[in-house]
Motif scaffolding. Structure first.
Motif, PDB file in Angstrom:
ATOM      1  N   PRO A  27      18.527   1.835  31.169  1.00 20.02           N
ATOM      2  CA  PRO A  27      18.404   0.189  31.733  1.00 20.02           C
ATOM      3  C   PRO A  27      16.912   1.157  32.201  1.00 20.02           C
ATOM      4  O   PRO A  27      16.712   2.012  32.901  1.00 20.02           O
ATOM      5  CB  PRO A  27      18.957   0.464  33.327  1.00 20.02           C
ATOM      6  CG  PRO A  27      20.565   1.469  32.941  1.00 20.02           C
ATOM      7  CD  PRO A  27      19.969   2.410  32.235  1.00 20.02           C
ATOM      8  N   GLY A  28      15.988  -0.437  31.925  1.00 21.59           N
ATOM      9  CA  GLY A  28      14.920   0.024  32.269  1.00 21.59           C
ATOM     10  C   GLY A  28      14.081   0.370  31.171  1.00 21.59           C
ATOM     11  O   GLY A  28      12.874   0.329  31.391  1.00 21.59           O
ATOM     12  N   ASP A  29      14.349   0.668  29.897  1.00 19.75           N
ATOM     13  CA  ASP A  29      13.232   1.413  28.981  1.00 19.75           C
ATOM     14  C   ASP A  29      12.970   0.600  28.114  1.00 19.75           C
ATOM     15  O   ASP A  29      13.757  -0.879  28.521  1.00 19.75           O
ATOM     16  CB  ASP A  29      14.267   2.046  27.973  1.00 19.75           C
ATOM     17  CG  ASP A  29      14.954   3.833  28.457  1.00 19.75           C
ATOM     18  OD1 ASP A  29      14.207   4.165  29.795  1.00 19.75           O
ATOM     19  OD2 ASP A  29      15.551   4.249  27.375  1.00 19.75           O
ATOM     20  N   LYS A  30      12.037   0.005  27.694  1.00 21.85           N
ATOM     21  CA  LYS A  30      10.921  -1.205  26.768  1.00 21.85           C
ATOM     22  C   LYS A  30      11.558  -0.742  25.365  1.00 21.85           C
ATOM     23  O   LYS A  30      11.406   0.622  25.079  1.00 21.85           O
ATOM     24  CB  LYS A  30       9.811  -0.616  27.131  1.00 21.85           C
ATOM     25  CG  LYS A  30       9.758  -1.003  29.004  1.00 21.85           C
ATOM     26  CD  LYS A  30       8.076  -1.377  29.415  1.00 21.85           C
ATOM     27  CE  LYS A  30       7.910  -1.039  30.365  1.00 21.85           C
ATOM     28  NZ  LYS A  30       8.505  -2.578  31.375  1.00 21.85           N
TER      29      LYS A  30
END
Length: 81
Positions: A27-30
């Protein structure tokens, strides 16, 4: 590997669990999206550059260390231990 997903009205999709796990996504990775001339969509995790990490380890009140000062000459004995 083929998994179907649905595009929401906000343009969002859920990346299937197996793909997230195999790509190491959290979660939060681009991610980056590239559309090739033949219509193929390529999705890649956006990897951090070293410059993105600048200042991450800075502690208030402590002088920054220049990159040149971080260079260490390790002998073969140092590496083996």
């Amino acid at each position: 590997m083929t998994d179907a997903t649905t595009l929401t009205s906000k343009g969002q999709v859920t990346v299937p669990r197996e793909i997230r796990q195999r790509m190491g996504l959290e979660p939060g990775d681009k991610m980056t999206f590239s559309l090739l001339s033949d219509g193929t969509l390529v999705v890649r995790p956006k990897l951090r550059r070293v410059t993105d990490l600048a200042g991450l380890l800075h502690k208030p009140g402590r002088a920054p260390v220049l990159l040149e000062d971080m260079t260490v000459d390790l002998s073969a004995d140092d590496i083996a231990s």
